[in-house]
Design a protein around this motif. Structure first.
Motif, PDB file in Angstrom:
ATOM      1  N   GLU A   1       0.820  -1.198   0.000  1.00  0.00           N
ATOM      2  CA  GLU A   1       0.000   0.000   0.000  1.00  0.00           C
ATOM      3  C   GLU A   1       0.863   1.261   0.000  1.00  0.00           C
ATOM      4  O   GLU A   1       0.638   2.184  -0.779  1.00  0.00           O
TER       5      GLU A   1
ATOM      6  N   ILE B   1       2.635   1.913  -3.252  1.00  0.00           N
ATOM      7  CA  ILE B   1       1.719   2.458  -4.262  1.00  0.00           C
ATOM      8  C   ILE B   1       1.424   3.931  -3.983  1.00  0.00           C
ATOM      9  O   ILE B   1       1.417   4.760  -4.887  1.00  0.00           O
ATOM     10  N   MET B   2       1.245   4.244  -2.699  1.00  0.00           N
ATOM     11  CA  MET B   2       0.991   5.647  -2.354  1.00  0.00           C
ATOM     12  C   MET B   2       2.177   6.517  -2.747  1.00  0.00           C
ATOM     13  O   MET B   2       2.015   7.638  -3.232  1.00  0.00           O
TER      14      MET B   2
ATOM     15  N   LEU C   1       4.223   5.924  -5.090  1.00  0.00           N
ATOM     16  CA  LEU C   1       4.230   5.971  -6.549  1.00  0.00           C
ATOM     17  C   LEU C   1       3.313   7.057  -7.080  1.00  0.00           C
ATOM     18  O   LEU C   1       3.618   7.722  -8.066  1.00  0.00           O
ATOM     19  N   VAL C   2       2.158   7.226  -6.442  1.00  0.00           N
ATOM     20  CA  VAL C   2       1.227   8.237  -6.941  1.00  0.00           C
ATOM     21  C   VAL C   2       1.491   9.602  -6.324  1.00  0.00           C
ATOM     22  O   VAL C   2       0.687  10.511  -6.470  1.00  0.00           O
ATOM     23  N   GLY C   3       2.628   9.726  -5.628  1.00  0.00           N
ATOM     24  CA  GLY C   3       3.054  11.055  -5.201  1.00  0.00           C
ATOM     25  C   GLY C   3       2.605  11.481  -3.817  1.00  0.00           C
ATOM     26  O   GLY C   3       2.538  12.666  -3.526  1.00  0.00           O
ATOM     27  N   ALA C   4       2.307  10.509  -2.951  1.00  0.00           N
ATOM     28  CA  ALA C   4       1.959  10.875  -1.582  1.00  0.00           C
ATOM     29  C   ALA C   4       3.219  11.352  -0.865  1.00  0.00           C
ATOM     30  O   ALA C   4       4.299  10.806  -1.073  1.00  0.00           O
ATOM     31  N   SER C   5       3.056  12.381  -0.024  1.00  0.00           N
ATOM     32  CA  SER C   5       4.223  12.874   0.701  1.00  0.00           C
ATOM     33  C   SER C   5       4.569  11.902   1.823  1.00  0.00           C
ATOM     34  O   SER C   5       3.746  11.097   2.244  1.00  0.00           O
TER      35      SER C   5
ATOM     36  N   PRO D   1       7.787  13.794  -4.030  1.00  0.00           N
ATOM     37  CA  PRO D   1       6.369  13.500  -4.248  1.00  0.00           C
ATOM     38  C   PRO D   1       5.721  14.428  -5.268  1.00  0.00           C
ATOM     39  O   PRO D   1       4.916  13.993  -6.076  1.00  0.00           O
TER      40      PRO D   1
ATOM     41  N   ARG E   1       6.506  13.256  -8.644  1.00  0.00           N
ATOM     42  CA  ARG E   1       5.773  12.042  -9.019  1.00  0.00           C
ATOM     43  C   ARG E   1       4.328  12.321  -9.366  1.00  0.00           C
ATOM     44  O   ARG E   1       3.690  11.531 -10.054  1.00  0.00           O
ATOM     45  N   ARG E   2       3.815  13.430  -8.886  1.00  0.00           N
ATOM     46  CA  ARG E   2       2.424  13.755  -9.215  1.00  0.00           C
ATOM     47  C   ARG E   2       2.271  14.144 -10.673  1.00  0.00           C
ATOM     48  O   ARG E   2       1.164  14.167 -11.192  1.00  0.00           O
TER      49      ARG E   2
ATOM     50  N   LEU F   1      -4.302  -2.482  -5.128  1.00  0.00           N
ATOM     51  CA  LEU F   1      -4.514  -2.891  -3.741  1.00  0.00           C
ATOM     52  C   LEU F   1      -5.629  -3.929  -3.722  1.00  0.00           C
ATOM     53  O   LEU F   1      -6.767  -3.631  -4.092  1.00  0.00           O
TER      54      LEU F   1
ATOM     55  N   ALA G   1      -5.135   7.742  -5.856  1.00  0.00           N
ATOM     56  CA  ALA G   1      -4.174   8.660  -6.471  1.00  0.00           C
ATOM     57  C   ALA G   1      -4.596  10.109  -6.273  1.00  0.00           C
ATOM     58  O   ALA G   1      -3.756  11.012  -6.228  1.00  0.00           O
TER      59      ALA G   1
ATOM     60  N   VAL H   1      -4.411  10.881  -2.003  1.00  0.00           N
ATOM     61  CA  VAL H   1      -3.112  11.137  -1.360  1.00  0.00           C
ATOM     62  C   VAL H   1      -2.594  12.528  -1.681  1.00  0.00           C
ATOM     63  O   VAL H   1      -1.748  13.043  -0.962  1.00  0.00           O
ATOM     64  N   ILE H   2      -3.060  13.144  -2.734  1.00  0.00           N
ATOM     65  CA  ILE H   2      -2.583  14.507  -2.983  1.00  0.00           C
ATOM     66  C   ILE H   2      -3.628  15.539  -2.571  1.00  0.00           C
ATOM     67  O   ILE H   2      -3.513  16.713  -2.891  1.00  0.00           O
TER      68      ILE H   2
END
Ligand SMILES: Nc1ncnc2c1ncn2[C@@H]1O[C@H](COP(=O)(O)OP(=O)(O)O)[C@@H](O)[C@H]1O
Ligand SMILES: [Mg+2]
Lengths: 304, 229
Positions: A211, A214-215, A217-221, B76, B79-80, B92, B104, B107-108
């Motif tokens: 998890e 993946i987070m 990867l999608v740009g979570a800080s 981060p 990556r966005r 998941l 996706a 998280v931002i």
């Protein structure tokens, strides 16, 4: 959206590791209960010192008519000797230490004696003449007893010097030992708690590695990824702290307030309000515990 | 959009480089195939763009920025702007199709109403309308990859990186996935796709960059997989 998301992450994490979460809560509970007990013991000691040290005096017992002490070979202390002693005690040399000096005559001693034991049969046979005359000295700082004792011990007319404080010392010694024991256990349990929280957070992070990757990867800080783990730890520690405060409260309420305080009236015991005062401290320590553990266990997850 | 300047990557001291002095420029809106045998350095190339790895020497520029200058806590944000698709889908397993794509945006910190509208739109675009509530294991491989593509594209990134996205799929399904990537490319999104699927590369006739043992041996417009060296 973000808050809800973080909250749902925490919920998932706790549910998945329920047994671990419970053990973290319990270990924190026990360690903080010992911390609290140590603080309460110290509070108790300082309560008693406050109450009693003001009242305790140094008693200089003067030679009675017959005494086996060599210093009293000359018989009962003379008026002259008493005056000399008073002069010494009120001299400049001792003025920093001595607050007040008064003479307790045989009659006064007898009165005090009657007041204390007058209703007992065995006490009736004692007469005023058998009582002992003494000088009562109250000190500026009760800890400085030795200075005064050294000054008067062995002077003519002095049989012996008693520091009333020394009667209390064994009690304080026991309480201090108990504090040490509680503090030691607290330290041990705290280390255990930190290690357990660390392990729990690490396991939790490992079980959610997929998890988190993946987070990431999608740009979570980093903060966003780590926050749920930190809050999980903090929540468990907070619960532990609340349990500890609650446990101490119950203990003080039922053991001390209901039982000890009603049977031993001459001691001013700690009360549940003291527990309420230290509760924030316990919660604070619990949160610091969790924070340290999070930092330790998540530092290797901070790499991106 | 992506620029490699004499980039080398050596993983372990003394090992042969995974990438060896690679220089390459990918323009905005381009579709580039990165081809080569297993171990030729394709994934390494993509990881360098994502700043999952840092080059041993040389510089990588993404969207005009030198990645060496991008501080760790800004990664981060980098990556966005990049969507990623992998051979193993990386979904998941306990979350629904909708949630897998929504993550996706969540998280931002995208607002809820935006998530509620954008995710279904994107799922419809990848051909998964009506399957929002399914779990990944209730989908075929091709459908799972579409979920992954939806997740990569839901924030409308400038770049999509795909590492052997058809590697686990049969040829027919692969064609569908390629159509989808082509469509995404036509919205102006730059796509770099690593693959060793020669049929796909030959069909698409896009720019082909070939790696052999970490060295770039070919860069051909409208190329095919196995052109003469
Ligand atoms: N994390 C890593 N650590 C050490 N060596 C690696 C790592 N990743 C890749 N390599 C090596 O680098 C080379 C290129 O690998 P990779 O970029 O994965 O190639 P490809 O994706 O084209 O199969 C291979 O020799 C591989 O063993
Ligand atoms: Mg690869």
């Amino acid at each position: 959206m973000r808050v809800r998301f973080v909250l749902s992450q925490i919920g998932n994490g706790l549910r998945r590791n329920l047994a671990m979460a419970v053990s973290v809560v319990l270990v924190t509970f026990i360690s903080l209960a010992f911390v609290g007990a140590a603080i309460l013991l110290q509070t108790q000691i300082s309560n008693m010192k406050d109450d009693w040290y003001d009242k305790v005096e140094v008693s200089i017992f003067l030679c009675p008519a017959s005494s086996s002490v060599p210093n009293c070979a000359g018989g009962e202390a003379t008026e002259e000797q008493v005056e000399d002693l008073q002069a010494v005690l009120t001299s400049d040399a001792l003025s920093d230490y001595v607050d007040e000096v008064y003479v307790e005559s045989k009659e006064q001693a007898y009165e005090a004696y009657l007041e204390q034991f007058g209703d007992q049969d065995w006490a009736q046979s004692i007469t005023a003449e058998q009582m002992q005359m003494s000088l009562r000295v109250s000190l500026v700082d009760p800890e400085m007893y030795q200075v005064v004792a050294d000054e008067v011990t062995g002077r003519p007319g002095v049989e012996y010097v008693v520091d009333q404080r020394s009667i209390l010392e064994p009690l304080f010694l026991i309480l201090n030992r108990a504090t040490l024991l509680a503090a030691g256990l607290a330290a041990l349990m705290t280390v255990t708690a930190i290690m357990l929280i660390t392990t729990t957070i690490r396991l939790s992070a490992m079980s959610r590695r997929r998890e988190t990757s993946i987070m990431r990867l999608v740009g979570a800080s980093n903060l966003f990824i780590q926050l749920p783990f930190m809050l999980e730890g903090a929540l468990a520690a907070l619960l532990g702290a609340l349990l500890a405060a609650g446990g101490l409260w119950l203990g003080v309420r039922y053991i001390i307030e209901d039982w000890l305080a009603s049977s031993v009236r001459w001691v001013n015991f700690v009360s549940t309000s003291d527990v309420l005062l230290i509760a924030p401290i316990l919660i604070g320590i619990g949160i610091v515990l969790a924070a340290i553990s999070s930092l330790v266990s998540l530092s290797r997850y901070t790499k991106v | 959009m992506i620029r490699f300047k004499k980039v080398s990557k050596v993983y372990a001291r003394g090992a042969r480089p995974a990438l060896d002095q690679v220089s390459l420029e990918v323009e905005r809106g381009e579709f580039v195939f990165l081809v080569g045998a297993s171990g030729s350095g394709k994934s390494t190339f993509l990881r360098l763009v994502l700043r999952e790895e840092r080059p041993t020497s040389g510089s990588v520029f993404v969207a005009g920025r030198d990645l060496a200058q991008v501080s760790t806590w800004k990664v981060p944000h980098l990556r966005r702007q990049i969507g990623c698709v992998f051979q193993d889908f990386r979904l998941l397993p306990t979350k629904t199709v909708f949630e897998n794509v929504a993550i996706a945006m969540q998280v931002i910190g995208k607002p809820r109403h935006q998530v509620m509208t954008t995710v279904p739109e994107t799922l419809e675009m990848v051909g998964l309308a009506g399957k929002e509530k399914r779990l990944p294991h209730e989908l075929s491989g091709g459908e799972q990859q579409r979920v992954a593509i939806a997740r990569a594209f839901v924030n409308r990134p400038a770049i999509v990186l795909a590492d052997e996205p058809t590697g686990n799929l049969d040829p027919t399904t692969s064609v569908g996935i390629m159509r989808l990537l082509d469509r995404i490319n036509r919205t102006g999104t730059t796509i770099v796709m690593a693959t060793h699927d020669d049929e796909i590369v030959d069909q698409m006739r896009k720019r082909v960059v070939e790696l052999v043992d970490g060295q770039m041996v070919r860069d051909q417009d409208r190329g095919v997989y196995g052109a003469a060296r």
